[in-house]
Motif scaffolding. Structure first.
Motif, short mmCIF file in Angstrom:
data_model
loop_
_atom_site.label_atom_id
_atom_site.label_comp_id
_atom_site.label_asym_id
_atom_site.label_seq_id
_atom_site.Cartn_x
_atom_site.Cartn_y
_atom_site.Cartn_z
N GLN A 88 0.84 -1.20 0.00
CA GLN A 88 0.00 0.00 0.00
C GLN A 88 0.87 1.25 0.00
O GLN A 88 0.63 2.19 -0.72
CB GLN A 88 -0.86 0.08 1.28
CG GLN A 88 -1.74 -1.11 1.56
CD GLN A 88 -2.94 -1.16 0.66
OE1 GLN A 88 -3.12 -0.26 -0.14
NE2 GLN A 88 -3.73 -2.20 0.75
N ARG B 110 1.00 4.05 -2.76
CA ARG B 110 0.62 5.43 -2.43
C ARG B 110 1.73 6.40 -2.80
O ARG B 110 1.48 7.48 -3.31
CB ARG B 110 0.32 5.55 -0.94
CG ARG B 110 -1.16 5.44 -0.61
CD ARG B 110 -1.46 6.02 0.77
NE ARG B 110 -0.64 5.45 1.82
CZ ARG B 110 -0.93 4.33 2.48
NH1 ARG B 110 -2.01 3.65 2.19
NH2 ARG B 110 -0.13 3.88 3.44
N GLU C 289 0.23 6.24 -7.10
CA GLU C 289 -0.85 7.09 -6.62
C GLU C 289 -0.35 8.47 -6.23
O GLU C 289 -1.09 9.45 -6.32
CB GLU C 289 -1.56 6.41 -5.44
CG GLU C 289 -2.21 5.10 -5.84
CD GLU C 289 -3.59 4.91 -5.25
OE1 GLU C 289 -3.80 5.29 -4.09
OE2 GLU C 289 -4.46 4.40 -5.98
#
Lengths: 187, 187
Positions: free
Chosen positions: B115, B119, B123
């Motif tokens: 994650q 991120r 992202e």
């Protein structure tokens, strides 16, 4: 147990075993134990772990998702997303899919079975939704089908399987259907 | 070998071993052999296979993708897709990502490291592109950031990692950027 019951017990055990330990660590012994049958009962039906998993994955393809028919592209996508997000939230799906995906990167037989399942499942429904929208004149007749599939299937998969948010916020699926409809109209 | 060279040789071996056999089957022995060092050299630096992989995944996050600045949302997305699709086509990435994804479904530490990498990588860049488009007035100021990320990242991931088409057709990335721009404007 009846012959057919044994087969079904083994199939169910494969799903549970896959979710619990993953393909690489899964063994015929573990599956037999979970199904409450002997190892021979498994080997009598399937030659190897690989054949067993391929059979189970292929069986998923023919289950068939319902094809939405709401009269509009946005409505159809909204319904497809509701069914798909419910399926992807299932703990078994959310563990088995990434696992088979990983195996597919190394094993062409698994890759082919996965592709077939995707084409006949999610992508099969998506292509019927696109055809209906083309008949209604909502979408161009000559759009790139593969790109359309990616736009339809990618975002929810990314959210549910890659980012793995446990719960989608209220209004998410409606906004996703609205955004994707506009993306498809721009193709 | 120098101390730092040994560390780098081990890190490189982790990537190669992950791509070749996957996380579940990977062993410290195999990594040490591939790196041309003893097992103790590995254990002196990392406590376990899990710690080693977490360290390597976290290191990817800080590499940092370039943030496009073309002056338009569609242009920025186009550039982001070019960089990302090149990265995803790399055989190591296309084997390691699904594998770690599968492990993340069972191991919260790996899930968290993934994650964080996502991120700060993909992202992070996508959110800068969105902010720039909001400043220019191309996008609404109050759009759902998470949904925007899904629309930006999902389709190319689906195509490259799930469907695994070896080569994207000509014009694909441009059409994807156009479609995604319209999707974001509809939010």
């Amino acid at each position: 147990m009846l012959r057919e019951d044994v087969t079904e017990a083994i199939r169910a055990a494969v799903f549970e075993e896959l979710a619990a330990v993953g393909y690489a660590r899964m063994s015929i012994e573990g599956i037999a134990r979970r199904a409450g049958v002997g190892k021979t009962a498994v080997y009598r039906r399937w030659r190897s772990k690989l054949h067993l998993v391929l059979d189970v994955v292929s069986a998923l393809a023919v289950l068939g998702l319902p094809v939405p028919d709401t009269g509009s592209l946005e409505g159809d996508l909204r319904l497809l997303y509701e069914v798909t997000s419910r399926a992807l939230r299932h703990p078994v799906a959310s563990q088995i899919i990434p696992d088979l995906q990983a195996e597919a990167a190394r094993n062409p037989d698994i890759a082919e079975a996965m592709q077939k399942t995707l084409r006949e499942g999610q992508e099969g429904v998506a292509s019927k939704i696109i055809e209906a929208a083309q008949r209604r004149g909502e979408l161009a007749g000559n759009l790139d089908d593969d790109l359309a599939m990616d736009l339809i299937s990618g975002p929810l998969y990314w959210r549910s399987v890659v980012i793995r948010t446990p719960k989608l916020p209220k209004g998410y699926l409606a906004a996703l259907a609205r955004g994707t409809t506009e993306a498809l109209k721009a193709l």
